[in-house]
Design a protein around this motif. Structure first.
Motif, mmCIF file in Angstrom:
data_model
loop_
_atom_site.group_PDB
_atom_site.id
_atom_site.type_symbol
_atom_site.label_atom_id
_atom_site.label_comp_id
_atom_site.label_asym_id
_atom_site.label_seq_id
_atom_site.Cartn_x
_atom_site.Cartn_y
_atom_site.Cartn_z
ATOM 1 N N UNK A 71 33.726 33.907 46.956
ATOM 2 C CA UNK A 71 34.670 34.300 48.014
ATOM 3 C C UNK A 71 35.912 33.416 48.033
ATOM 4 N N UNK A 72 35.790 32.216 47.470
ATOM 5 C CA UNK A 72 36.952 31.318 47.426
ATOM 6 C C UNK A 72 38.015 31.816 46.447
ATOM 7 N N UNK A 73 37.597 32.662 45.510
ATOM 8 C CA UNK A 73 38.537 33.202 44.521
ATOM 9 C C UNK A 73 38.938 34.613 44.963
ATOM 10 N N UNK A 74 40.179 34.795 45.449
ATOM 11 C CA UNK A 74 40.563 36.104 45.986
ATOM 12 C C UNK A 74 40.519 37.220 44.945
ATOM 13 N N UNK A 75 40.510 36.866 43.652
ATOM 14 C CA UNK A 75 40.424 37.901 42.610
ATOM 15 C C UNK A 75 39.084 37.842 41.878
ATOM 16 N N UNK A 276 37.160 48.515 41.248
ATOM 17 C CA UNK A 276 38.411 48.739 40.517
ATOM 18 C C UNK A 276 38.129 48.947 39.036
ATOM 19 N N UNK A 277 39.009 49.672 38.390
ATOM 20 C CA UNK A 277 38.952 49.646 36.936
ATOM 21 C C UNK A 277 40.319 49.862 36.311
ATOM 22 N N UNK A 278 40.373 49.527 35.034
ATOM 23 C CA UNK A 278 41.553 49.810 34.213
ATOM 24 C C UNK A 278 41.026 50.542 32.983
ATOM 25 N N UNK A 309 37.399 49.146 31.738
ATOM 26 C CA UNK A 309 36.940 47.845 32.215
ATOM 27 C C UNK A 309 36.861 47.978 33.730
ATOM 28 N N UNK A 310 35.666 47.896 34.286
ATOM 29 C CA UNK A 310 35.572 48.192 35.719
ATOM 30 C C UNK A 310 34.482 47.421 36.420
ATOM 31 N N UNK A 311 34.663 47.241 37.725
ATOM 32 C CA UNK A 311 33.654 46.563 38.535
ATOM 33 C C UNK A 311 34.285 45.960 39.777
ATOM 34 N N UNK A 312 33.821 44.773 40.153
ATOM 35 C CA UNK A 312 34.243 44.022 41.341
ATOM 36 C C UNK A 312 33.726 44.682 42.616
ATOM 37 N N UNK A 313 33.525 43.859 43.606
ATOM 38 C CA UNK A 313 33.111 44.337 44.922
ATOM 39 C C UNK A 313 34.096 43.781 45.931
ATOM 40 N N UNK A 314 34.795 44.687 46.599
ATOM 41 C CA UNK A 314 35.748 44.274 47.642
ATOM 42 C C UNK A 314 35.303 44.959 48.932
ATOM 43 N N UNK A 315 34.848 44.158 49.880
ATOM 44 C CA UNK A 315 34.372 44.725 51.147
ATOM 45 C C UNK A 315 35.588 44.894 52.057
ATOM 46 N N UNK A 316 36.389 45.896 51.738
ATOM 47 C CA UNK A 316 37.703 46.016 52.378
ATOM 48 C C UNK A 316 37.887 47.266 53.219
ATOM 49 N N UNK A 317 36.820 48.035 53.457
ATOM 50 C CA UNK A 317 36.944 49.212 54.323
ATOM 51 C C UNK A 317 37.702 50.362 53.664
ATOM 52 N N UNK A 327 41.896 44.516 39.433
ATOM 53 C CA UNK A 327 41.625 45.165 38.146
ATOM 54 C C UNK A 327 42.323 44.418 37.008
ATOM 55 N N UNK A 328 43.550 43.965 37.277
ATOM 56 C CA UNK A 328 44.297 43.227 36.244
ATOM 57 C C UNK A 328 43.577 41.920 35.890
ATOM 58 N N UNK A 329 43.011 41.256 36.919
ATOM 59 C CA UNK A 329 42.294 39.994 36.668
ATOM 60 C C UNK A 329 41.055 40.262 35.805
ATOM 61 N N UNK A 330 40.369 41.381 36.085
ATOM 62 C CA UNK A 330 39.202 41.748 35.272
ATOM 63 C C UNK A 330 39.608 41.979 33.823
ATOM 64 N N UNK A 331 40.732 42.693 33.670
ATOM 65 C CA UNK A 331 41.204 42.989 32.307
ATOM 66 C C UNK A 331 41.529 41.697 31.563
ATOM 67 N N UNK A 332 42.138 40.752 32.269
ATOM 68 C CA UNK A 332 42.454 39.454 31.646
ATOM 69 C C UNK A 332 41.188 38.793 31.108
#
Ligand SMILES: Cc1cc2nc3c(=O)[nH]c(=O)nc-3n(C[C@H](O)[C@H](O)[C@H](O)COP(=O)(O)OP(=O)(O)OC[C@H]3O[C@@H](n4cnc5c(N)ncnc54)[C@H](O)[C@@H]3O)c2cc1C
Length: 418
Positions: A71-75, A276-278, A309-317, A327-332
Protein backbone atom coordinates in the motif's frame (compact mmCIF):
# COMPACT_ATOMS: atom_id res chain seq x y z
CA UNK A 1 -44.96 -20.00 -23.24
CA UNK A 2 -46.34 -18.31 -20.10
CA UNK A 3 -44.70 -15.62 -17.96
CA UNK A 4 -43.70 -18.26 -15.39
CA UNK A 5 -41.45 -19.99 -17.94
CA UNK A 6 -39.71 -16.79 -18.95
CA UNK A 7 -36.40 -15.75 -17.42
CA UNK A 8 -34.78 -12.33 -17.42
CA UNK A 9 -31.02 -12.14 -17.09
CA UNK A 10 -29.58 -8.77 -16.08
CA UNK A 11 -26.11 -8.39 -17.56
CA UNK A 12 -24.63 -9.64 -20.85
CA UNK A 13 -21.16 -10.29 -19.44
CA UNK A 14 -19.68 -13.78 -19.60
CA UNK A 15 -21.67 -14.86 -16.53
CA UNK A 16 -25.03 -13.56 -17.80
CA UNK A 17 -24.55 -14.93 -21.33
CA UNK A 18 -23.50 -18.34 -19.99
CA UNK A 19 -26.51 -18.43 -17.66
CA UNK A 20 -28.80 -17.46 -20.54
CA UNK A 21 -27.47 -20.34 -22.66
CA UNK A 22 -27.85 -22.88 -19.84
CA UNK A 23 -31.44 -21.76 -19.16
CA UNK A 24 -32.29 -21.85 -22.85
CA UNK A 25 -30.96 -25.42 -23.01
CA UNK A 26 -33.51 -26.33 -20.31
CA UNK A 27 -36.37 -24.98 -22.40
CA UNK A 28 -36.79 -21.51 -20.90
CA UNK A 29 -37.51 -18.39 -22.97
CA UNK A 30 -34.68 -16.08 -21.97
CA UNK A 31 -34.19 -12.35 -22.43
CA UNK A 32 -30.89 -10.72 -21.47
CA UNK A 33 -30.93 -7.01 -20.60
CA UNK A 34 -27.72 -4.98 -20.73
CA UNK A 35 -27.29 -1.23 -20.86
CA UNK A 36 -24.08 -1.43 -22.90
CA UNK A 37 -24.26 -4.61 -25.01
CA UNK A 38 -22.45 -7.95 -24.97
CA UNK A 39 -19.30 -8.20 -22.82
CA UNK A 40 -19.03 -4.46 -22.38
CA UNK A 41 -17.72 -4.74 -18.82
CA UNK A 42 -14.97 -6.80 -17.20
CA UNK A 43 -15.65 -9.70 -19.59
CA UNK A 44 -14.18 -7.82 -22.55
CA UNK A 45 -10.64 -7.14 -21.43
CA UNK A 46 -9.64 -9.78 -18.91
CA UNK A 47 -6.62 -12.06 -19.25
CA UNK A 48 -8.62 -14.89 -20.79
CA UNK A 49 -7.49 -17.53 -18.30
CA UNK A 50 -9.55 -20.51 -17.21
CA UNK A 51 -7.72 -20.45 -13.92
CA UNK A 52 -9.05 -23.66 -12.36
CA UNK A 53 -5.82 -23.93 -10.34
CA UNK A 54 -6.48 -20.60 -8.60
CA UNK A 55 -8.35 -21.95 -5.58
CA UNK A 56 -6.71 -19.78 -2.91
CA UNK A 57 -8.64 -16.73 -1.70
CA UNK A 58 -7.09 -13.28 -2.01
CA UNK A 59 -7.75 -12.72 1.70
CA UNK A 60 -5.01 -14.73 3.44
CA UNK A 61 -2.54 -14.27 6.31
CA UNK A 62 0.13 -13.71 3.61
CA UNK A 63 -1.62 -10.79 1.96
CA UNK A 64 -2.44 -9.15 5.28
CA UNK A 65 1.29 -9.32 6.09
CA UNK A 66 2.34 -7.94 2.68
CA UNK A 67 -0.42 -5.32 2.33
CA UNK A 68 1.22 -2.50 4.34
CA UNK A 69 4.34 -2.62 2.12
CA UNK A 70 2.28 -2.84 -1.07
CA UNK A 71 0.00 0.00 0.00
CA UNK A 72 2.99 2.31 0.45
CA UNK A 73 3.64 2.06 -3.29
CA UNK A 74 0.83 3.94 -5.09
CA UNK A 75 1.58 1.99 -8.30
CA UNK A 76 2.17 -1.37 -6.58
CA UNK A 77 0.05 -4.53 -6.93
CA UNK A 78 -2.52 -3.35 -4.33
CA UNK A 79 -3.80 0.15 -3.76
CA UNK A 80 -6.62 2.03 -2.10
CA UNK A 81 -7.08 5.58 -3.37
CA UNK A 82 -7.42 7.78 -0.24
CA UNK A 83 -10.73 9.17 -1.57
CA UNK A 84 -12.29 5.71 -1.38
CA UNK A 85 -10.63 4.45 1.82
CA UNK A 86 -13.48 5.32 4.21
CA UNK A 87 -16.23 3.98 1.96
CA UNK A 88 -14.51 0.62 1.67
CA UNK A 89 -13.87 0.14 5.40
CA UNK A 90 -16.78 -2.31 6.04
CA UNK A 91 -15.63 -4.46 3.10
CA UNK A 92 -12.06 -4.41 4.40
CA UNK A 93 -13.26 -5.58 7.82
CA UNK A 94 -14.93 -8.56 6.20
CA UNK A 95 -11.86 -9.15 4.03
CA UNK A 96 -9.69 -9.20 7.15
CA UNK A 97 -12.04 -11.68 8.84
CA UNK A 98 -11.97 -13.83 5.68
CA UNK A 99 -8.16 -13.98 6.00
CA UNK A 100 -8.28 -15.90 9.31
CA UNK A 101 -6.94 -19.41 8.94
CA UNK A 102 -10.25 -21.20 9.60
CA UNK A 103 -12.00 -19.07 6.97
CA UNK A 104 -9.19 -19.50 4.43
CA UNK A 105 -9.44 -23.27 4.79
CA UNK A 106 -13.21 -23.19 4.37
CA UNK A 107 -13.18 -20.89 1.35
CA UNK A 108 -10.33 -22.86 -0.30
CA UNK A 109 -12.36 -26.08 0.11
CA UNK A 110 -15.45 -24.44 -1.37
CA UNK A 111 -13.49 -22.85 -4.22
CA UNK A 112 -11.80 -26.16 -5.08
CA UNK A 113 -15.18 -27.93 -5.27
CA UNK A 114 -16.58 -25.13 -7.44
CA UNK A 115 -13.54 -25.26 -9.74
CA UNK A 116 -13.92 -29.03 -10.28
CA UNK A 117 -17.53 -28.45 -11.26
CA UNK A 118 -16.65 -25.46 -13.45
CA UNK A 119 -13.92 -27.28 -15.40
CA UNK A 120 -16.37 -30.04 -16.34
CA UNK A 121 -19.07 -27.48 -17.12
CA UNK A 122 -16.70 -25.60 -19.45
CA UNK A 123 -16.13 -28.81 -21.42
CA UNK A 124 -19.91 -29.23 -21.73
CA UNK A 125 -20.32 -25.60 -22.80
CA UNK A 126 -17.59 -25.89 -25.45
CA UNK A 127 -19.08 -29.10 -26.83
CA UNK A 128 -22.57 -27.55 -26.89
CA UNK A 129 -21.60 -24.26 -28.53
CA UNK A 130 -18.74 -25.33 -30.81
CA UNK A 131 -16.45 -22.74 -29.21
CA UNK A 132 -13.46 -25.08 -28.91
CA UNK A 133 -11.55 -23.20 -31.61
CA UNK A 134 -11.50 -20.14 -29.30
CA UNK A 135 -9.55 -22.01 -26.61
CA UNK A 136 -5.84 -22.72 -26.40
CA UNK A 137 -4.21 -25.18 -24.01
CA UNK A 138 -0.63 -24.05 -23.42
CA UNK A 139 -0.44 -24.32 -19.63
CA UNK A 140 0.56 -21.65 -17.15
CA UNK A 141 3.86 -20.83 -15.51
CA UNK A 142 3.93 -19.10 -12.10
CA UNK A 143 7.29 -17.49 -11.38
CA UNK A 144 9.06 -16.62 -8.12
CA UNK A 145 12.22 -14.77 -7.18
CA UNK A 146 14.38 -16.03 -4.28
CA UNK A 147 12.63 -13.77 -1.73
CA UNK A 148 9.22 -15.20 -2.66
CA UNK A 149 10.30 -18.85 -2.81
CA UNK A 150 8.90 -19.92 0.55
CA UNK A 151 5.54 -18.26 -0.10
CA UNK A 152 5.37 -19.87 -3.55
CA UNK A 153 6.17 -23.34 -2.18
CA UNK A 154 3.48 -22.95 0.50
CA UNK A 155 0.83 -21.78 -1.99
CA UNK A 156 1.42 -24.67 -4.36
CA UNK A 157 1.49 -27.19 -1.52
CA UNK A 158 -2.00 -25.98 -0.55
CA UNK A 159 -3.17 -26.33 -4.15
CA UNK A 160 -1.66 -29.82 -4.41
CA UNK A 161 -3.62 -30.81 -1.30
CA UNK A 162 -6.73 -30.07 -3.38
CA UNK A 163 -5.51 -32.12 -6.36
CA UNK A 164 -4.17 -29.22 -8.45
CA UNK A 165 -1.51 -30.72 -10.72
CA UNK A 166 1.69 -28.68 -11.21
CA UNK A 167 5.31 -29.37 -12.14
CA UNK A 168 7.95 -27.75 -9.94
CA UNK A 169 10.75 -26.09 -11.92
CA UNK A 170 13.89 -25.45 -9.88
CA UNK A 171 16.28 -22.87 -11.32
CA UNK A 172 16.38 -20.54 -14.29
CA UNK A 173 17.50 -23.29 -16.70
CA UNK A 174 14.46 -25.48 -15.96
CA UNK A 175 12.20 -22.43 -16.33
CA UNK A 176 13.81 -21.53 -19.68
CA UNK A 177 12.79 -24.90 -21.11
CA UNK A 178 9.15 -23.84 -20.72
CA UNK A 179 9.56 -20.11 -21.45
CA UNK A 180 12.86 -18.89 -22.90
CA UNK A 181 13.96 -15.28 -22.61
CA UNK A 182 12.94 -14.56 -19.01
CA UNK A 183 15.15 -12.54 -16.68
CA UNK A 184 17.41 -14.75 -14.56
CA UNK A 185 15.89 -13.33 -11.36
CA UNK A 186 13.20 -16.05 -11.40
CA UNK A 187 14.59 -19.17 -9.79
CA UNK A 188 11.43 -21.13 -8.99
CA UNK A 189 8.48 -21.93 -11.22
CA UNK A 190 5.31 -24.00 -11.06
CA UNK A 191 3.95 -25.12 -14.42
CA UNK A 192 0.31 -26.22 -14.68
CA UNK A 193 0.10 -28.17 -17.94
CA UNK A 194 -3.71 -28.52 -17.91
CA UNK A 195 -4.37 -24.76 -17.85
CA UNK A 196 -6.43 -23.31 -20.72
CA UNK A 197 -7.06 -19.81 -22.05
CA UNK A 198 -9.61 -18.15 -24.27
CA UNK A 199 -7.74 -16.94 -27.35
CA UNK A 200 -9.61 -13.64 -26.77
CA UNK A 201 -12.19 -13.30 -23.97
CA UNK A 202 -14.26 -10.76 -25.93
CA UNK A 203 -14.45 -13.01 -29.00
CA UNK A 204 -15.37 -15.94 -26.74
CA UNK A 205 -18.25 -14.04 -25.08
CA UNK A 206 -19.46 -12.75 -28.46
CA UNK A 207 -19.47 -16.29 -29.88
CA UNK A 208 -21.59 -17.57 -26.96
CA UNK A 209 -23.96 -14.60 -27.35
CA UNK A 210 -24.39 -15.37 -31.05
CA UNK A 211 -25.18 -19.03 -30.33
CA UNK A 212 -27.80 -17.86 -27.80
CA UNK A 213 -29.37 -15.53 -30.39
CA UNK A 214 -29.27 -18.19 -33.12
CA UNK A 215 -31.28 -20.44 -30.81
CA UNK A 216 -33.96 -17.80 -30.38
CA UNK A 217 -32.64 -15.89 -27.34
CA UNK A 218 -33.08 -12.12 -27.06
CA UNK A 219 -30.44 -9.61 -25.96
CA UNK A 220 -31.89 -6.13 -25.42
CA UNK A 221 -30.10 -2.87 -24.77
CA UNK A 222 -31.77 -1.51 -21.60
CA UNK A 223 -30.68 0.06 -18.34
CA UNK A 224 -32.26 -1.57 -15.30
CA UNK A 225 -32.92 0.90 -12.47
CA UNK A 226 -34.48 -1.42 -9.91
CA UNK A 227 -35.98 -4.83 -9.21
CA UNK A 228 -39.11 -6.03 -7.47
CA UNK A 229 -40.74 -9.41 -6.96
CA UNK A 230 -43.94 -10.96 -5.66
CA UNK A 231 -45.00 -14.57 -5.22
CA UNK A 232 -45.50 -15.12 -8.96
CA UNK A 233 -43.14 -12.86 -10.91
CA UNK A 234 -39.95 -10.83 -10.74
CA UNK A 235 -39.83 -7.44 -12.43
CA UNK A 236 -37.00 -5.38 -13.85
CA UNK A 237 -37.82 -1.66 -13.88
CA UNK A 238 -36.09 0.09 -16.76
CA UNK A 239 -34.66 3.60 -16.99
CA UNK A 240 -37.21 4.54 -19.68
CA UNK A 241 -40.08 3.75 -17.29
CA UNK A 242 -40.96 0.41 -18.88
CA UNK A 243 -40.98 -2.86 -16.95
CA UNK A 244 -40.08 -6.45 -17.91
CA UNK A 245 -41.63 -9.35 -16.03
CA UNK A 246 -40.69 -13.02 -15.82
CA UNK A 247 -41.03 -16.08 -13.62
CA UNK A 248 -37.38 -15.72 -12.59
CA UNK A 249 -34.72 -13.06 -12.80
CA UNK A 250 -30.98 -13.75 -12.76
CA UNK A 251 -28.83 -10.93 -11.40
CA UNK A 252 -25.53 -11.03 -13.30
CA UNK A 253 -24.70 -7.33 -13.48
CA UNK A 254 -21.06 -7.80 -12.46
CA UNK A 255 -19.66 -5.09 -10.17
CA UNK A 256 -23.01 -3.24 -10.27
CA UNK A 257 -25.10 -6.14 -8.96
CA UNK A 258 -25.26 -4.86 -5.36
CA UNK A 259 -26.92 -1.64 -6.54
CA UNK A 260 -29.81 -3.64 -8.00
CA UNK A 261 -29.92 -6.05 -5.03
CA UNK A 262 -30.35 -2.98 -2.82
CA UNK A 263 -33.60 -2.13 -4.58
CA UNK A 264 -34.94 -5.45 -3.24
CA UNK A 265 -33.83 -4.50 0.28
CA UNK A 266 -30.77 -6.77 0.18
CA UNK A 267 -27.27 -5.81 1.25
CA UNK A 268 -24.56 -7.50 -0.75
CA UNK A 269 -21.03 -6.45 0.31
CA UNK A 270 -19.79 -6.28 -3.26
CA UNK A 271 -16.83 -4.02 -4.03
CA UNK A 272 -14.85 -3.66 -7.16
CA UNK A 273 -11.21 -4.66 -7.43
CA UNK A 274 -10.31 -2.49 -10.38
CA UNK A 275 -7.75 -4.13 -12.65
CA UNK A 276 -5.63 -2.74 -15.47
CA UNK A 277 -3.97 -4.02 -18.56
CA UNK A 278 -1.97 -2.96 -21.58
CA UNK A 279 -2.38 -4.98 -24.78
CA UNK A 280 0.72 -4.79 -26.95
CA UNK A 281 1.02 -5.06 -30.70
CA UNK A 282 2.66 -8.26 -32.06
CA UNK A 283 6.43 -8.11 -31.54
CA UNK A 284 9.54 -10.21 -31.45
CA UNK A 285 8.80 -11.99 -28.19
CA UNK A 286 7.37 -15.50 -28.37
CA UNK A 287 5.11 -16.17 -25.40
CA UNK A 288 4.75 -19.95 -25.13
CA UNK A 289 2.49 -20.12 -22.11
CA UNK A 290 0.42 -17.94 -19.74
CA UNK A 291 2.88 -16.31 -17.31
CA UNK A 292 1.90 -15.36 -13.76
CA UNK A 293 4.02 -13.22 -11.42
CA UNK A 294 2.24 -13.75 -8.09
CA UNK A 295 4.51 -11.46 -6.03
CA UNK A 296 3.97 -8.63 -8.48
CA UNK A 297 0.23 -9.12 -9.01
CA UNK A 298 0.13 -9.40 -12.80
CA UNK A 299 0.13 -11.84 -15.70
CA UNK A 300 1.36 -11.88 -19.28
CA UNK A 301 -0.67 -13.70 -21.88
CA UNK A 302 -1.39 -13.94 -25.59
CA UNK A 303 -4.62 -12.43 -26.88
CA UNK A 304 -4.85 -13.32 -30.54
CA UNK A 305 -1.48 -12.25 -31.96
CA UNK A 306 -0.98 -9.60 -29.26
CA UNK A 307 0.41 -9.79 -25.72
CA UNK A 308 -1.63 -8.59 -22.76
CA UNK A 309 0.07 -7.52 -19.54
CA UNK A 310 -2.62 -7.24 -16.90
CA UNK A 311 -3.46 -7.38 -13.22
CA UNK A 312 -3.22 -5.15 -10.12
CA UNK A 313 -5.90 -4.62 -7.52
CA UNK A 314 -7.17 -1.10 -6.94
CA UNK A 315 -9.94 -0.85 -4.37
CA UNK A 316 -11.18 2.38 -5.90
CA UNK A 317 -14.96 1.96 -6.31
CA UNK A 318 -17.08 2.48 -9.40
CA UNK A 319 -16.79 6.25 -9.83
CA UNK A 320 -13.16 7.40 -9.71
CA UNK A 321 -11.46 7.83 -13.11
CA UNK A 322 -8.95 5.14 -14.11
CA UNK A 323 -5.31 5.63 -13.19
CA UNK A 324 -3.55 4.19 -16.23
CA UNK A 325 -0.16 4.93 -14.70
CA UNK A 326 -0.82 1.64 -12.92
CA UNK A 327 -0.92 -0.29 -16.21
CA UNK A 328 2.16 1.58 -17.43
CA UNK A 329 4.04 0.62 -14.23
CA UNK A 330 3.11 -3.04 -14.81
CA UNK A 331 4.36 -2.82 -18.38
CA UNK A 332 7.65 -1.35 -17.17
CA UNK A 333 8.14 -4.32 -14.85
CA UNK A 334 7.02 -6.79 -17.50
CA UNK A 335 9.64 -5.46 -19.92
CA UNK A 336 12.38 -6.06 -17.37
CA UNK A 337 11.04 -9.58 -16.67
CA UNK A 338 10.76 -10.53 -20.37
CA UNK A 339 13.15 -8.27 -22.29
CA UNK A 340 12.06 -7.62 -25.87
CA UNK A 341 8.42 -6.79 -25.11
CA UNK A 342 7.37 -3.66 -27.02
CA UNK A 343 7.26 -0.54 -24.85
CA UNK A 344 4.93 1.52 -27.01
CA UNK A 345 1.76 1.13 -29.05
CA UNK A 346 -0.17 -0.70 -26.33
CA UNK A 347 -3.91 -0.23 -25.74
CA UNK A 348 -4.77 0.57 -22.10
CA UNK A 349 -7.86 -0.75 -20.32
CA UNK A 350 -9.38 -0.76 -16.85
CA UNK A 351 -12.08 -3.20 -15.72
CA UNK A 352 -14.24 -3.66 -12.64
CA UNK A 353 -13.80 -7.07 -11.02
CA UNK A 354 -16.93 -7.80 -8.96
CA UNK A 355 -15.57 -9.00 -5.62
CA UNK A 356 -16.91 -10.30 -2.34
CA UNK A 357 -14.55 -10.31 0.66
CA UNK A 358 -13.95 -14.09 0.74
CA UNK A 359 -13.17 -14.44 -3.02
CA UNK A 360 -16.20 -16.71 -3.49
CA UNK A 361 -19.06 -15.70 -5.79
CA UNK A 362 -22.70 -15.25 -4.79
CA UNK A 363 -24.68 -18.07 -6.38
CA UNK A 364 -28.10 -18.67 -4.92
CA UNK A 365 -31.59 -17.38 -4.32
CA UNK A 366 -32.00 -13.84 -3.10
CA UNK A 367 -32.99 -13.59 0.56
CA UNK A 368 -35.61 -11.07 -0.59
CA UNK A 369 -37.32 -13.33 -3.12
CA UNK A 370 -36.89 -16.90 -4.43
CA UNK A 371 -37.78 -15.49 -7.86
CA UNK A 372 -34.41 -13.70 -8.01
CA UNK A 373 -31.21 -15.72 -8.41
CA UNK A 374 -27.79 -14.17 -7.82
CA UNK A 375 -24.92 -14.95 -10.19
CA UNK A 376 -22.33 -12.33 -9.33
CA UNK A 377 -19.22 -11.55 -7.32
CA UNK A 378 -16.80 -13.79 -9.23
CA UNK A 379 -13.88 -11.41 -8.63
CA UNK A 380 -10.76 -12.58 -10.48
CA UNK A 381 -12.50 -15.70 -11.78
CA UNK A 382 -15.62 -14.76 -13.71
CA UNK A 383 -14.51 -16.25 -17.01
CA UNK A 384 -13.24 -19.37 -15.24
CA UNK A 385 -16.48 -19.94 -13.36
CA UNK A 386 -19.10 -18.73 -15.84
CA UNK A 387 -20.06 -22.08 -17.38
CA UNK A 388 -20.25 -23.77 -13.98
CA UNK A 389 -22.23 -20.92 -12.43
CA UNK A 390 -24.62 -21.07 -15.38
CA UNK A 391 -25.50 -24.72 -14.74
CA UNK A 392 -26.06 -24.04 -11.04
CA UNK A 393 -28.33 -21.09 -11.85
CA UNK A 394 -30.31 -23.27 -14.28
CA UNK A 395 -30.70 -25.91 -11.54
CA UNK A 396 -32.09 -23.29 -9.16
CA UNK A 397 -34.50 -21.81 -11.71
CA UNK A 398 -35.72 -25.19 -12.99
CA UNK A 399 -36.02 -26.85 -9.59
CA UNK A 400 -33.18 -29.36 -10.07
CA UNK A 401 -30.71 -30.34 -7.36
CA UNK A 402 -27.56 -28.24 -7.81
CA UNK A 403 -24.46 -30.28 -8.63
CA UNK A 404 -22.73 -29.01 -5.50
CA UNK A 405 -23.52 -27.68 -2.04
CA UNK A 406 -24.29 -23.99 -2.51
CA UNK A 407 -24.11 -23.05 1.20
CA UNK A 408 -20.62 -21.41 0.92
CA UNK A 409 -21.91 -19.24 -1.95
CA UNK A 410 -25.12 -18.01 -0.34
CA UNK A 411 -25.64 -14.34 -1.21
CA UNK A 412 -26.66 -13.59 2.42
CA UNK A 413 -23.62 -15.24 4.06
CA UNK A 414 -22.24 -11.89 5.24
CA UNK A 415 -25.48 -10.76 6.85
CA UNK A 416 -24.25 -11.45 10.39
CA UNK A 417 -20.76 -9.92 10.27
CA UNK A 418 -19.34 -7.69 11.65
C1 LIG B 1 -7.45 -6.99 -15.39
C2 LIG B 1 -8.40 -8.15 -15.22
C3 LIG B 1 -7.99 -9.44 -15.56
C4 LIG B 1 -8.86 -10.52 -15.37
N1 LIG B 1 -8.45 -11.78 -15.77
C5 LIG B 1 -9.29 -12.83 -15.62
C6 LIG B 1 -8.94 -14.11 -16.09
O1 LIG B 1 -7.87 -14.31 -16.68
N2 LIG B 1 -9.79 -15.15 -15.86
C7 LIG B 1 -10.99 -14.99 -15.23
O2 LIG B 1 -11.70 -15.96 -15.02
N3 LIG B 1 -11.38 -13.75 -14.82
C8 LIG B 1 -10.57 -12.69 -15.00
N4 LIG B 1 -10.96 -11.45 -14.59
C9 LIG B 1 -12.25 -11.30 -13.93
C10 LIG B 1 -13.39 -11.35 -14.93
O3 LIG B 1 -13.15 -10.44 -15.97
C11 LIG B 1 -14.72 -11.02 -14.23
O4 LIG B 1 -14.87 -11.81 -13.07
C12 LIG B 1 -15.88 -11.31 -15.15
O5 LIG B 1 -15.71 -10.66 -16.39
C13 LIG B 1 -17.19 -10.88 -14.51
O6 LIG B 1 -18.19 -11.17 -15.45
P1 LIG B 1 -19.67 -10.67 -15.19
O7 LIG B 1 -20.49 -11.19 -16.32
O8 LIG B 1 -20.08 -11.00 -13.81
O9 LIG B 1 -19.55 -9.07 -15.22
P2 LIG B 1 -19.31 -8.05 -16.43
O10 LIG B 1 -18.51 -8.64 -17.51
O11 LIG B 1 -18.82 -6.78 -15.83
O12 LIG B 1 -20.77 -7.85 -17.00
C14 LIG B 1 -21.78 -7.18 -16.28
C15 LIG B 1 -22.72 -6.54 -17.29
O13 LIG B 1 -23.81 -5.99 -16.57
C16 LIG B 1 -24.22 -4.80 -17.22
N5 LIG B 1 -24.94 -3.97 -16.26
C17 LIG B 1 -24.50 -3.53 -15.06
N6 LIG B 1 -25.44 -2.80 -14.44
C18 LIG B 1 -26.52 -2.80 -15.28
C19 LIG B 1 -27.80 -2.20 -15.21
N7 LIG B 1 -28.19 -1.49 -14.14
N8 LIG B 1 -28.68 -2.37 -16.24
C20 LIG B 1 -28.27 -3.12 -17.34
N9 LIG B 1 -27.08 -3.68 -17.46
C21 LIG B 1 -26.20 -3.54 -16.43
C22 LIG B 1 -22.90 -4.18 -17.70
O14 LIG B 1 -23.13 -3.32 -18.80
C23 LIG B 1 -22.08 -5.41 -18.07
O15 LIG B 1 -22.14 -5.69 -19.46
C24 LIG B 1 -10.14 -10.33 -14.80
C25 LIG B 1 -10.57 -9.03 -14.50
C26 LIG B 1 -9.72 -7.96 -14.72
C27 LIG B 1 -10.22 -6.57 -14.40
Amino acid sequence: MGEADRVLVIGAGIVGISAALALQARGRAVTVLDRAGVAAGASAGNAGAFAFADILPLASPGIIARAPRWLLDPLGPLSIPPRHALAILPWLMRFWRASWRDRVEASTRAQAALMTHCAAALDRQLADTGAGHLIRAEGQLALYEPAARAAGEADWAMRAAHSVVAERLDGAAAIAEVQPGLAQRFTLGFFTPGWRNATDPLAFAEWLAQVFRDRGGRIERAEVRGLSADAEVATAHLADGAARRAGHLVLAAGAFSHLLAKSLGERLPLETERGYNVTLPPGEVELRTHLTFPSHGFVMTRIGSRIRVGGAVELGGLKLPPNHARGDAMLGKARSFLPGLPGTGGARWMGFRPSLPDSLPAIGRSAASPRVIHACGHGHLGLTQAAGTAELVADLVCGGTPALDLAPFRPDRFARFP
